[in-house]
Motif scaffolding. Structure first.
Motif, short mmCIF file in Angstrom:
data_model
loop_
_atom_site.label_atom_id
_atom_site.label_comp_id
_atom_site.label_asym_id
_atom_site.label_seq_id
_atom_site.Cartn_x
_atom_site.Cartn_y
_atom_site.Cartn_z
N PRO A 738 0.84 -1.18 0.00
CA PRO A 738 0.00 0.00 0.00
C PRO A 738 0.89 1.25 0.00
O PRO A 738 1.89 1.30 0.73
CB PRO A 738 -0.78 -0.12 1.31
CG PRO A 738 -0.70 -1.54 1.68
CD PRO A 738 0.59 -2.06 1.13
N ASP A 740 0.36 4.19 1.10
CA ASP A 740 0.35 4.85 2.42
C ASP A 740 1.47 4.30 3.29
O ASP A 740 2.19 5.03 3.95
CB ASP A 740 -0.96 4.59 3.19
CG ASP A 740 -2.18 4.69 2.34
OD1 ASP A 740 -2.04 4.58 1.11
OD2 ASP A 740 -3.27 4.88 2.89
N GLU A 741 1.55 2.97 3.27
CA GLU A 741 2.52 2.33 4.14
C GLU A 741 3.94 2.70 3.74
O GLU A 741 4.79 2.98 4.59
CB GLU A 741 2.33 0.81 4.09
CG GLU A 741 3.31 0.10 5.01
CD GLU A 741 3.02 -1.38 5.14
OE1 GLU A 741 1.94 -1.82 4.73
OE2 GLU A 741 3.89 -2.08 5.66
N ILE A 743 4.96 5.39 2.29
CA ILE A 743 5.27 6.76 2.68
C ILE A 743 5.42 6.88 4.19
O ILE A 743 6.34 7.53 4.69
CB ILE A 743 4.20 7.72 2.13
CG1 ILE A 743 4.25 7.71 0.60
CG2 ILE A 743 4.41 9.14 2.67
CD1 ILE A 743 3.19 8.54 -0.07
N SER A 744 4.54 6.18 4.91
CA SER A 744 4.63 6.30 6.37
C SER A 744 5.93 5.69 6.89
O SER A 744 6.55 6.22 7.80
CB SER A 744 3.41 5.67 7.03
OG SER A 744 3.45 4.28 6.88
N THR A 745 6.36 4.59 6.27
CA THR A 745 7.62 3.99 6.71
C THR A 745 8.79 4.96 6.43
O THR A 745 9.67 5.14 7.27
CB THR A 745 7.87 2.66 5.98
OG1 THR A 745 6.68 1.92 5.97
CG2 THR A 745 8.96 1.87 6.64
N LYS A 747 8.64 8.13 6.21
CA LYS A 747 8.54 9.23 7.17
C LYS A 747 9.13 8.84 8.52
O LYS A 747 9.88 9.60 9.14
CB LYS A 747 7.07 9.64 7.35
CG LYS A 747 6.62 10.67 6.33
CD LYS A 747 5.12 10.87 6.41
CE LYS A 747 4.70 11.59 7.70
NZ LYS A 747 3.23 11.74 7.75
N GLU A 749 11.33 6.65 9.16
CA GLU A 749 12.79 6.49 9.12
C GLU A 749 13.48 7.85 9.22
O GLU A 749 14.59 7.96 9.74
CB GLU A 749 13.22 5.77 7.84
CG GLU A 749 12.82 4.32 7.87
CD GLU A 749 13.76 3.42 7.11
OE1 GLU A 749 14.74 3.92 6.54
OE2 GLU A 749 13.51 2.21 7.11
N ILE A 761 0.90 15.24 1.44
CA ILE A 761 0.84 13.95 0.73
C ILE A 761 -0.51 13.86 0.02
O ILE A 761 -1.56 14.13 0.62
CB ILE A 761 1.00 12.78 1.71
CG1 ILE A 761 2.41 12.83 2.32
CG2 ILE A 761 0.80 11.45 1.00
CD1 ILE A 761 2.55 12.03 3.57
N THR A 778 11.24 1.99 -0.15
CA THR A 778 11.30 2.91 0.98
C THR A 778 12.59 3.71 0.93
O THR A 778 12.62 4.92 1.13
CB THR A 778 11.24 2.12 2.30
OG1 THR A 778 10.18 1.20 2.22
CG2 THR A 778 11.05 3.04 3.48
N ARG B 208 -4.95 0.43 10.30
CA ARG B 208 -4.43 1.77 10.55
C ARG B 208 -5.49 2.84 10.31
O ARG B 208 -5.63 3.77 11.08
CB ARG B 208 -3.23 2.04 9.63
CG ARG B 208 -1.97 1.48 10.20
CD ARG B 208 -0.80 1.89 9.36
NE ARG B 208 0.40 1.28 9.88
CZ ARG B 208 1.40 0.87 9.15
NH1 ARG B 208 1.35 1.00 7.83
NH2 ARG B 208 2.45 0.33 9.70
N LEU B 216 -1.11 8.07 8.07
CA LEU B 216 0.16 8.28 7.36
C LEU B 216 1.34 8.47 8.32
O LEU B 216 2.49 8.41 7.91
CB LEU B 216 0.06 9.46 6.41
CG LEU B 216 -0.61 9.14 5.07
CD1 LEU B 216 -0.86 10.39 4.28
CD2 LEU B 216 0.22 8.15 4.27
N SER B 217 1.05 8.75 9.60
CA SER B 217 2.12 8.75 10.59
C SER B 217 1.67 7.91 11.77
O SER B 217 1.29 8.44 12.81
CB SER B 217 2.44 10.16 11.08
OG SER B 217 2.10 11.11 10.13
N PRO B 218 1.68 6.59 11.59
CA PRO B 218 1.15 5.72 12.65
C PRO B 218 2.00 5.81 13.91
O PRO B 218 3.22 5.91 13.83
CB PRO B 218 1.20 4.33 12.03
CG PRO B 218 2.19 4.42 10.94
CD PRO B 218 2.17 5.82 10.44
N THR B 223 5.56 -0.22 11.18
CA THR B 223 6.17 -1.12 10.19
C THR B 223 7.64 -1.25 10.51
O THR B 223 8.33 -0.26 10.71
CB THR B 223 6.04 -0.52 8.78
OG1 THR B 223 4.68 -0.22 8.54
CG2 THR B 223 6.53 -1.50 7.74
N ASN B 225 10.59 -2.07 8.53
CA ASN B 225 10.80 -2.13 7.09
C ASN B 225 11.43 -3.43 6.63
O ASN B 225 12.52 -3.79 7.05
CB ASN B 225 11.68 -0.95 6.67
CG ASN B 225 11.58 -0.68 5.20
OD1 ASN B 225 10.73 -1.28 4.53
ND2 ASN B 225 12.40 0.19 4.69
#
Lengths: 913, 233
Positions: A738, A740-741, A743-745, A747, A749, A761, A778, B208, B216-218, B223, B225
């Motif tokens: 996804p 979203d995931e 981008i969120s990951t 972010k 990091e 976004i 990512t 989520r 978008l900022s959980p 995650t 990675n």
């Protein structure tokens, strides 16, 4: 060829091969072309791309008018000359037109000399191979198998034929029928021929009896075809013999040249649904003067789809073994001498009772006049032998004559017998017989009383004459036949020896050049053939694993022929078929082009020239064998080289990976330590500072140290990452992620640094997922966001936008920062490149290089440009792979409970905890 | 940590002496007792005899792979294990986590990061006893009643499908621990779905959207990675 014959359903044909629709009739004028054009108009109306490429110029005006509306490359309706004079089809132009259906009137037409193929049906096959559907017309007399019968029925020889397999394997055959009376009425009405020739036609080919016979033949051909199809359908449903190669065989043993019997055996093989295998039994009885005919015979057999072989002087026992090796279920025998057939049949019945013997009716057609001509020719050829035989007898007589009073007449007879035996050894059968007669004559005339007269005083001598004659003739015959057979087997042995020698030499060859030299020598010495080898040069990109044939550049690497046509070499290379002189493709070429092919691998092309014209079929066979042996030797060398290259590549890869791992480990450990020490130092200094104020400088230094360490750390991590990615084999763990995931990951990091910027976004709803490697994608996003943050002042806007763009998903990271530096933006993606050469901003410019490598591995791309916000925009394009539908929850849960129930887990009602 | 009554014992299995010493000093400063081991063999002995509350283990040990230690410890103890390694490939992390490790840190790491992770794992250990099937757990602004299978967010009921709930419950059961994709797929969807990570991803995205304040900022459903997911404590 054999294989194709039976595969009416064409299981091995490529799925893209074009269909063949034949409009089939008994004679010209039944309306084949008319139907073809009418149906083509219907197809045209449905929007198909139809192309008319040839039309018989004999056609009447109404058909021409009808045809004029069809799309065509050149206006074929206006042409004056008859179709058999028409130029060959321009295959390239037809292919370039990209038609769906091509209309070609008259399939059985020979192409003018100098064309690519000798026959039009070969052109049609090529078009079919190119995926184009072909419609054509055909009359029954043009079928190879009908040629002879129809020639006999009508008295008109047929010159042009097509192989039966084409008729049998055509996807569709329309039988256009017209009763003979109606056809004659049409001829009378001038609808078939111009009025001038109507009468001539009616007297000749269009006699009513002829037409009835032709109609019958046409119907029979259709029936054969139907039967084939029924058999095939039956077979494929039962899967009895799915592979024609393992089909049982009908073995036809031939001892005399009889084309008709091959024809009949072929028909029988069809109806029995077995493959036909034709074997010529070479023996002393049929040896002289047949070699040429035998080749013709076997060629005819293979044109009917049979496999062929020649066996020399075989016993019935050998035939038994041969049958076992070749899956023979039926045997048919053909010989001149009936008693020979009977003897073999009795023996076969006894030796191989499980094989059915088939009797073929014999037709003694057009054989009677041929042998006389042959014998006359033979006599002339052997004239010198007769002279020598006579000379020998005269010489003996001269030697004996002075001693005739001393020698007993019986002993004289013995000496003459000796002479006859010498003739038998050297001069052939007929000359030996002549010598025997002559000896008796001279002996009687000159040696015994009364001298110089043929009358005999002592009647006892009559017995001497008889014995002398019998012994002379019989012994001479035996000798001569032995001699001939041994000559024949010597020839075979010589060829075998050559092959053996060449094989031995090939096996010791180390390079392709060695193999070629050996081959060149062998061809030159044994066959007086010159040759040239064309070998592909592979691009660097065409590595061992993936050799793309169409991109190879062929170069001559050995030998020297003057007039090699490179276009033919390429044709041969691409089609893996022989071409040039003596073949079906471009027979007018000076040389013979042979592909060097082993199994599936195409190695190169060998060009052969001959000094000896015309070469016989057996020479061609021997040369082909030699060449295929050479190809095998080359294959061995090539694969050894490939394996070696692969080994080296693997070793290098292993070394690089080990090196990377150890470097990675060895660099990370000291940096960890450095970082810890620096952080610890900073923490302690801070604590000290809190206790007694002061020492700000020290804290600053320590902070600097921590920051520098972090920079080194990032650089090393980036360098190692790039090295790992560029080492080649990146293992992509592809899955749907996804967006979203992703981008969120990214972010998370980047952490708190992002808070200083306005990040917006926007993800379009029609692209919920991308297909790629989570970690690497990512990484790309992190690098791009990090870049934006590095080069833009705090508080800038950074926008991340995702949308669908054609077959791709586009992800764009843009900012309203200072924008791109001047110069080619592409250089930003090269490693160690930065916007400004000396800049206070940290990093060594590996980020974008990493991004590009990752995107390339995903078969996507990364581009840079100006942003609408005023700064820089990086756009990623990833091929869109739609997310496959997920199973319904109920289905998943049902699957699980099914599995759990047998195990009788009581807690299945509460599966969560 | 300082708040806890009994000091925790941490076993540090690390062959690099200086790193080991620094870690131990930092841990001591934070009120932990430490044991040092330099080899795999020593590490195995210590973990069996001294019963530490947490183990930090380096994968590259002179006499073997740290993963062997994780596997053998897991046979008799559920003590939290954090891996410290210079190996950065995801596959290494996944293998260590599948073997039973709870968290993974790639060298070079900062001490603050390490201490945070240690603290989280120790807290998890103490919390573990409180989580039972009947209790209610708070995740941000959401309440999850595991017994009643009810989820509310700011007072309103959130509808979860059965598999979404099962995924959430699985994460809750191992709060603070990194769960690999494999482990989650096996647990929630069953062995047939183990090589179809898209299920996990799509469901996680659903969770989520339903539970996080800003998907978008959980803050809670995190995650890891390339490795898996973790429910933050």
């Amino acid at each position: 060829m054999t294989q194709n014959k039976f595969s009416t359903t064409k299981p091995e044909a490529s799925p893209h091969r074009g269909r063949l629709r034949l409009f089939f009739g008994m004679a010209p004028g039944v309306g084949k072309t008319y139907t073809l054009i009418a149906e083509a108009h219907q197809q045209l109306a449905t929007g198909k791309r139809v192309l008319l490429v040839s039309l018989d110029a004999h056609q009447r005006a109404d058909i021409k008018k009808l045809a004029a509306d069809l799309p065509q490359l050149v206006d074929v309706t206006k042409k004056k000359q008859p179709v058999w004079m028409s130029a060959a089809l321009d295959l390239e132009a037809i292919k370039a037109y990209r038609p769906q259906i091509v209309l070609i009137d008259e399939m059985a037409v020979a192409n003018p000399p100098g064309c690519k193929h000798a026959h039009r049906w070969q052109d049609i096959e090529e078009l079919q191979d190119a995926g184009i559907e072909v419609w054509s017309t055909l009359n029954v007399q043009h079928l190879e198998s009908q040629k002879e019968a129809i020639g006999k029925l009508t008295g008109f020889a047929v010159t042009e034929t097509i192989p039966d397999r084409i008729f049998l394997s055509a996807e569709e055959v329309r039988f256009i029928d017209l009763p003979p009376d109606d056809l004659l009425a049409r001829v009378d009405a001038g609808k078939v021929f111009l009025p001038a020739v109507v009468e001539r036609a009616k007297q000749g080919y269009f006699r009513k009896s002829n037409l009835i016979a032709l109609r019958e033949q046409a119907l029979r051909a259709m029936m054969d075809r139907m039967e084939q199809h029924v058999n095939c359908a039956h077979q494929s449903s039962k899967l009895l013999y799915p592979d024609p190669a393992i089909k049982q065989r009908l073995l036809l043993l031939l001892e005399s040249v009889d084309l008709g019997s091959i024809q009949r055996a072929s028909t029988m093989a069809h109806s029995l649904d077995v493959a036909l295998h034709v074997v010529w039994l070479q023996s002393a009885h049929n040896l002289p003067g047949t070699a040429k005919n035998v080749i013709k015979l076997l060629e005819f057999a293979s044109s009917l789809g049979a496999t062929t072989d020649i066996l020399v002087n075989v016993s019935t026992l050998t035939i038994r073994t041969y049958c076992k090796q070749h899956r023979v279920a039926f045997i048919a025998l053909v010989s001149d001498a009936r008693w020979r057939v009977m003897r073999r049949e009795i023996l076969l019945r006894w030796l191989v009772p499980d094989i059915t013997l088939i009797s073929l009716a014999r037709h003694n057609d057009q054989k009677q006049n041929e042998p006389i001509v042959n014998k006359g020719w033979q006599f002339l050829a052997n004239r010198s032998n007769y002279t020598k035989a006579c000379g020998l007898v005269v010489l003996l007589s001269c030697l004996i004559f002075p001693f005739r009073s001393v020698l007993e007449p019986t002993n004289c007879a013995m000496i003459y017998l000796l002479g006859v035996l010498v003739c038998g050894l050297n001069f052939g059968r007929a000359a030996t017989a002549l010598a025997a007669f002559l000896s008796v004559f001279v002996f009687d005339f000159a040696m015994i009383r009364p001298q110089w007269s043929l009358s005999v005083a002592d009647s006892q001598y009559l017995i001497t004459f008889a014995v002398m004659l019998t012994v002379g003739v019989v012994a001479g015959q035996l000798m001569a036949s032995r001699q001939q057979l041994s000559l024949a087997s010597n020839e075979r042995e010589r060829q075998t020896r050559h092959l053996f020698d060449a094989t031995r030499a090939f096996s010791s060859a180390i390079t392709i050049g060695d193999v070629f030299q050996i081959l060149e020598q062998a061809l030159k010495n044994d066959f007086r053939i010159g040759c040239e080898l064309w070998w592909p040069r592979w691009d660097e990109e065409n590595t061992v694993e993936k050799k793309d044939k169409s991109h190879a550049l062929l170069l001559p690497i050995g030998g020297s022929l003057k007039n090699t046509a490179s276009a033919v070499v390429y044709w041969c290379w691409e089609n893996q078929k022989p071409a040039g002189r003596g073949t079906a493709t471009l027979p007018s070429q000076e040389y013979w082009y042979l592909p060097l092919v082993t199994g599936k691998d195409m190695l190169g092309v060998l060009v052969l020239s001959t000094a000896r014209q015309p070469e016989t079929d057996s020479t061609r066979r021997a040369v082909s064998t030699l060449v295929s042996l050479a190809a095998q030797a080359m294959q061995r060398i090539v694969s050894t080289q490939d394996v070696r290259k692969l080994m080296v590549a693997m070793e290098a890869d292993k070394l690089r990976n080990t090196l990377l791992q150890s470097v990675s480990h060895d660099l990370r450990t000291p940096i960890t330590l450095l970082k810890m020490v620096a952080e610890d130092l900073l923490a302690r200094l801070r604590r000290a500072q809190q206790k007694d104020s002061g020492g700000d400088d020290l804290v600053d230094d320590a902070q600097q140290m921590v920051a520098s360490t972090t920079r080194i750390e990032n650089m090393v991590v980036n360098l190692l990452e790039l090295a790992r990615l560029q080492a080649g084999q990146i293992q992509l763990h592809m899955s749907w992620i996804p967006i979203d995931e992703l981008i969120s990951t990214a972010k998370s990091e980047l952490g708190n640094r992002l808070l200083a910027f306005q990040l917006q976004i926007h993800i379009d709803s029609d692209c919920p997922t991308v297909y790629g490697d989570e970690v690497l994608l990512t990484r790309v996003l992190v690098n791009l966001l990090d870049n934006a943050m590095k080069y833009c002042p705090a508080g800038s806007r950074i926008e991340c936008r995702v949308w669908r763009q054609g077959q791709n998903i586009a992800i764009c990271v843009s900012d309203n920062g200072p924008g791109l530096p001047p110069g080619d933006p592409e250089r930003l993606f090269a490693p160690f490149q930065r916007g400004q050469k000396e800049s206070p901003i940290t990093g060594v410019g590996l980020g974008l290089a990493i991004c590009r490598t990752i995107m390339q591995a995903h078969k996507g791309s990364i581009q840079v440009g100006a942003s609408k916000l005023g700064g820089t925009a990086f756009t990623l394009l990833l091929p869109d792979v739609p997310l496959e539908a997920l199973d319904d929850e109920d289905v998943i849960l049902a699957k699980e409970s099914k599995k759990e129930n047998p195990a009788s887990r009581p807690s299945s009602s509460q599966p969560i905890l | 940590m300082d708040a806890l009554t009994t000091p925790n014992t941490v076993l540090v299995v690390e062959d690099e002496g200086t790193i080991s010493r620094f870690i131990c000093e930092a841990l001591k400063d934070n009120g932990c007792k430490t044991i040092q081991a330099k080899t795999l063999h020593e590490g195995l002995q210590m973990s069996a005899s001294r019963r530490p509350d947490l183990i930090l283990v380096d994968l590259g040990l002179p006499d073997g792979d740290g993963r062997d230690l994780i596997e053998s410890v897991r046979q008799y103890s559920s003590v939290p294990i954090i891996v410290l390694s210079a190996r950065s490939e995801e596959i290494e992390k996944i293998q260590a986590l599948d073997a039973g490790a709870d968290d993974y840190l790639t060298k070079p790491f900062s001490m603050a990061e390490l201490l945070a992770r240690v603290r989280a794992q120790l807290r998890r250990r103490t919390l573990e006893s409180h989580v039972s099937s009947g209790s209610t757990i708070e995740i941000g602004s959401c309440q999850v009643d595991l017994g009643a299978r009810l989820v509310t967010k700011e007072g309103e009921t959130v509808h979860l499908t059965r598999l979404e709930f099962r995924l959430l419950a699985t994460l809750i059961a191992s709060r603070g621990k990194v769960l690999t994709q494999r482990q989650l797929l096996q647990e929630v969807w069953g062995p047939e779905y183990i090589d179809r990570p898209q299920y996990l991803r799509v469901y996680m995205a659903h969770l989520r959207t339903k539970l996080e304040d800003d998907p978008l900022s959980p803050k809670w459903l995190l995650t890891e990675n390339g490795v898996g997911y973790r429910l933050a404590l």
